[in-house]
Design a protein around this motif. Sequence first.
Motif, PDB file in Angstrom:
ATOM      1  N   GLY A 153      74.100  63.798   1.189  1.00  0.00           N
ATOM      2  CA  GLY A 153      73.824  65.081   1.834  1.00  0.00           C
ATOM      3  C   GLY A 153      72.492  65.728   1.549  1.00  0.00           C
ATOM      4  N   ALA A 154      72.577  66.935   0.994  1.00  0.00           N
ATOM      5  CA  ALA A 154      71.388  67.768   0.806  1.00  0.00           C
ATOM      6  C   ALA A 154      70.367  67.100  -0.114  1.00  0.00           C
ATOM      7  CB  ALA A 154      71.789  69.125   0.234  1.00  0.00           C
ATOM      8  N   PHE A 155      70.852  66.401  -1.127  1.00  0.00           N
ATOM      9  CA  PHE A 155      69.964  65.715  -2.070  1.00  0.00           C
ATOM     10  C   PHE A 155      69.066  64.720  -1.328  1.00  0.00           C
ATOM     11  CE2 PHE A 155      69.289  61.800  -4.477  1.00  0.00           C
ATOM     12  CZ  PHE A 155      68.614  62.274  -5.578  1.00  0.00           C
ATOM     13  N   ARG A 156      69.696  63.910  -0.504  1.00  0.00           N
ATOM     14  CA  ARG A 156      68.965  62.870   0.208  1.00  0.00           C
ATOM     15  C   ARG A 156      68.022  63.476   1.246  1.00  0.00           C
ATOM     16  NH1 ARG A 156      70.186  59.655   4.713  1.00  0.00           N
ATOM     17  NH2 ARG A 156      69.039  57.680   4.609  1.00  0.00           N
ATOM     18  N   ARG A 157      68.516  64.488   1.956  1.00  0.00           N
ATOM     19  CA  ARG A 157      67.689  65.149   2.977  1.00  0.00           C
ATOM     20  C   ARG A 157      66.413  65.709   2.365  1.00  0.00           C
ATOM     21  NH1 ARG A 157      71.987  68.984   4.895  1.00  0.00           N
ATOM     22  NH2 ARG A 157      73.582  67.396   5.111  1.00  0.00           N
ATOM     23  N   ARG A 158      66.554  66.300   1.162  1.00  0.00           N
ATOM     24  CA  ARG A 158      65.404  66.898   0.492  1.00  0.00           C
ATOM     25  C   ARG A 158      64.330  65.838   0.233  1.00  0.00           C
ATOM     26  NH1 ARG A 158      65.141  72.239  -1.845  1.00  0.00           N
ATOM     27  NH2 ARG A 158      66.493  72.544  -0.092  1.00  0.00           N
ATOM     28  N   LEU A 159      64.754  64.679  -0.263  1.00  0.00           N
ATOM     29  CA  LEU A 159      63.774  63.609  -0.528  1.00  0.00           C
ATOM     30  C   LEU A 159      63.149  63.122   0.772  1.00  0.00           C
ATOM     31  CD1 LEU A 159      65.591  61.449  -3.240  1.00  0.00           C
ATOM     32  CD2 LEU A 159      63.791  63.129  -3.571  1.00  0.00           C
ATOM     33  N   LEU A 160      63.967  62.948   1.801  1.00  0.00           N
ATOM     34  CA  LEU A 160      63.450  62.476   3.090  1.00  0.00           C
ATOM     35  C   LEU A 160      62.416  63.448   3.642  1.00  0.00           C
ATOM     36  CD1 LEU A 160      66.752  61.346   4.897  1.00  0.00           C
ATOM     37  CD2 LEU A 160      64.980  59.842   3.965  1.00  0.00           C
ATOM     38  N   GLU A 161      62.751  64.735   3.605  1.00  0.00           N
ATOM     39  CA  GLU A 161      61.867  65.728   4.222  1.00  0.00           C
ATOM     40  C   GLU A 161      60.546  65.857   3.484  1.00  0.00           C
ATOM     41  OE1 GLU A 161      64.418  69.272   5.017  1.00  0.00           O
ATOM     42  OE2 GLU A 161      63.778  68.677   7.015  1.00  0.00           O
ATOM     43  N   LEU A 162      60.525  65.497   2.193  1.00  0.00           N
ATOM     44  CA  LEU A 162      59.252  65.520   1.479  1.00  0.00           C
ATOM     45  C   LEU A 162      58.409  64.303   1.818  1.00  0.00           C
ATOM     46  CD1 LEU A 162      60.223  67.041  -1.900  1.00  0.00           C
ATOM     47  CD2 LEU A 162      58.234  67.668  -0.549  1.00  0.00           C
ATOM     48  N   GLY A 163      58.957  63.429   2.642  1.00  0.00           N
ATOM     49  CA  GLY A 163      58.168  62.301   3.097  1.00  0.00           C
ATOM     50  C   GLY A 163      58.475  60.998   2.389  1.00  0.00           C
ATOM     51  N   LEU A 176      60.243  58.245   2.849  1.00  0.00           N
ATOM     52  CA  LEU A 176      61.013  57.571   3.891  1.00  0.00           C
ATOM     53  C   LEU A 176      60.821  56.068   3.762  1.00  0.00           C
ATOM     54  CD1 LEU A 176      59.750  59.767   6.793  1.00  0.00           C
ATOM     55  CD2 LEU A 176      62.155  59.548   6.184  1.00  0.00           C
ATOM     56  N   LEU A 204      59.496  63.957 -10.469  1.00  0.00           N
ATOM     57  CA  LEU A 204      60.906  63.648 -10.202  1.00  0.00           C
ATOM     58  C   LEU A 204      61.578  63.196 -11.487  1.00  0.00           C
ATOM     59  CD1 LEU A 204      61.234  61.353  -7.027  1.00  0.00           C
ATOM     60  CD2 LEU A 204      62.542  63.419  -7.501  1.00  0.00           C
ATOM     61  N   ASP A 229      66.997  61.118 -10.582  1.00  0.00           N
ATOM     62  CA  ASP A 229      66.871  61.340  -9.146  1.00  0.00           C
ATOM     63  C   ASP A 229      66.083  60.199  -8.498  1.00  0.00           C
ATOM     64  OD1 ASP A 229      68.275  63.714  -9.318  1.00  0.00           O
ATOM     65  OD2 ASP A 229      66.477  64.937  -9.579  1.00  0.00           O
TER      66      ASP A 229
END
Lengths: 73, 736
Positions: A21-31, A33, A61, A65
């Motif tokens: 969820g939110a944990f993964r989204r946060r990493l993705l949105e910081l780029g 990918l 990090l 994480d």
Amino acid sequence: MTLDRLAPGQRARVTAVEGEGAFRRRLLELGLLPGTEVERTGQAPLGDPMTYRVRGAVLCLRANDARNVRVER
Amino acid sequence: MSHHEEDHHGASGARWRVVVAGNPNAGKSTLFNRLTGGSAHVGNFPGTTVGTTRGTLQLPGGDAELVDTPGTYSLAATSPDERVAMDALLGFGHHPRPDAVLLVVDGPRLLRSLYLVLQVLELGVPCVVAVNLLDEARAGGIEPRIDTLAEVLGVPVVGTVARSGEGREALVAALGTCLAEAPRSTAPHTFPPAAAADVSAVAEALPERLRSGDPARDEAVARWVLLSADESGRLPGDGEPLAVVARIRKEARAAGRDLDGELVAARYAWIDAHEAVFLGRGPAPARSFTERVDSVLLHPVFGSAIFVLVMTLAFTALFSWADPLIGLVESAMGALGSGVGGGFDAVAGGEATGWLGLLRDLLVDGVIGGVGAVLVFLPQIALLFLFLALLEDVGYLARAAHLADRVLRAAGLPGRAFVPLLSGYACAVPAILATRTLPRRRDRLLVMMVLPLTSCSARLPVYTLLIAALFPPVVLGFVPLQPLALAGMYLFSTAMAVTASLVLGNTVLAERTHEPVLLELPPYRVPDPRVVARVVWSRCRDFLSEAGGTILVATVVLWALTTFPRHTPDELLPEQTVAEARVMDLDLDALAAPLQLEQSYAGQLGRLIEPVISPLGYDWRIGIGLLGAFAAREVFVSTMGVVHGAGEDVDEQDEGLRQRIREARRSDGTPLYTPLVGASLMVFFALALQCLSTMAVLRKESGGWRWPALAFVWTGMLAWVGAFVVRACGLLVGLR
């Protein structure tokens, strides 16, 4: 291998970002990918957290994480 | 103040409203200052504790009110605080709808910053992009092609160097045109068909409060909902979960798709594909200034040493350097008080009595004393925020958090909690204000709940008095007990703070979803004095206007409790004593002071709570001391002075007071204070949240009475149990 295993100065390419969820989204949105190039730049005196260069920015990090990011050299 | 209050609710009278959004460390505050000059002022978004700055930009067509939002890399929100940016951009909830958006992006890190730009463009709102820190980008070998960028994004883009003012005129002109013409922006990127279908399904099922009627905007909101809502489909701060979100996610998962990844990757894919178009590359320096500095400041040995040095400096400033300033405030208020008091006495022609005397005491001891009680915090608040703002602006604060992270993790806290926690050992009030440097609300609340347990400087006089009065200097022939006991109290306080953090962090404030602890280490920069000055000034003003009133009222109430009902010395003292005192020319008021306090409401309360505190070995006199300490813990010393007849003007070094404490007896003739009672009292003081100012600031920073009430109750219970255990153990091993 995972991001936390990179040695200082090593570069790698992200292959997958795990986690929930939110944990993964946060990493993705910081780029962080799949396909993104990452460089381990350093670490705090006690060995953790670690710092990485991602898309021109230096991110810090926790190893715990960083373990969720799979990379290949 | 009324002027600011009005602006809080958006009634500034400006023609336009512009929401300023952007990345952290992109120089947004400096640019904001450049645009709004001296008109900038700080407040909170309505109904939140999220800080914002507002200011006016004068444009040829009229004034625009600029409203700043917290720096972010993405609009997606996992907490109500993070939601503020999206709500302000679209005019959801309490937020008025803006006429345009000014996006400030991080030029040197353009590839990452464009993610936020694309999100905002999806919303279709009129938008101007400022690519800031152009000088830094050039120094790092990156040359953003501003004109090309404007072309591919389809919105005005201006390159700026906020610090020097470069690009300001062009930016103001672009904003003026944008406000006058209000063009729609459109996103240049597209999403894969499967993800687009999911987004449409969510957009169609959006509830009324998130709908705009504009199909493109509804889809943008749907993407935001998909990347913000939790597993059940609930948005942060919302009551009702959105069933459609949970359903769509479940279906995507069942089909083996990664919906989050598809949405995020589509934006980055566009950025990566166009990188060469809008980014020229010049010669990059082999090793940047920041890298060279970091090789020292993040060095395992030197870095740690410098960290300790910097933090020691900060703590010394709070603990010692603030002292002369605090003394200045105190003597100024004292002089004002005696001036006003003298005025009353002059009017009365002698010492004012009756109603005039009451009014004098209310003004001097109540109101002026209360204003003083508020103002004494200003030196520490100003120093702490001067320090924080400088470190933040230089770029060291993030490094300090990085260095402290491993240690604080043992207490379940992020590295950024270090400075607030350290400040707590000077005073919890500025420390609680400093928790604003923590981005996550859960971490902020946790630190705020733990801070009352750190051993603040107001406890020191209490410890000093009790240790010096009751503890033998040497035990077992050579062990210096007194300094060990004092050090022990600091260790105890730290251990309790860590324990409390772990307990609260896993229960009341448990993380609902795991989030990565992320920090960006920004490049080192010369601090902007205007930004630093504004932070310091706004924090001080915030404290005065929002917590000052509560502290003032509380001080007046406490004064009234210890003053009423009022009796003259003749009513309180036996006739014979009065007659003897007159003959010997003794101060009748001083003689009557303990009796006056005893029969006051505070004294009655002290007796009322006696059954509760007698298991701890305390009597009603100590009860009054505990109640009086709510004004400030060190007041315990002067209350003890009054209760035990040593006078009000005593300090913890006063040998007379120490003597009287040793001589105080219970009704059965046994000593009231034994070393065991002293130890139990110190433990009580270490744990109890006996500080109205702390509670007032907690209320302000947590947004209600709920958290301060909770903190008061649980630290109170902890203090009682702790003091009881100390006494019980002492009695078991034969102490008295």
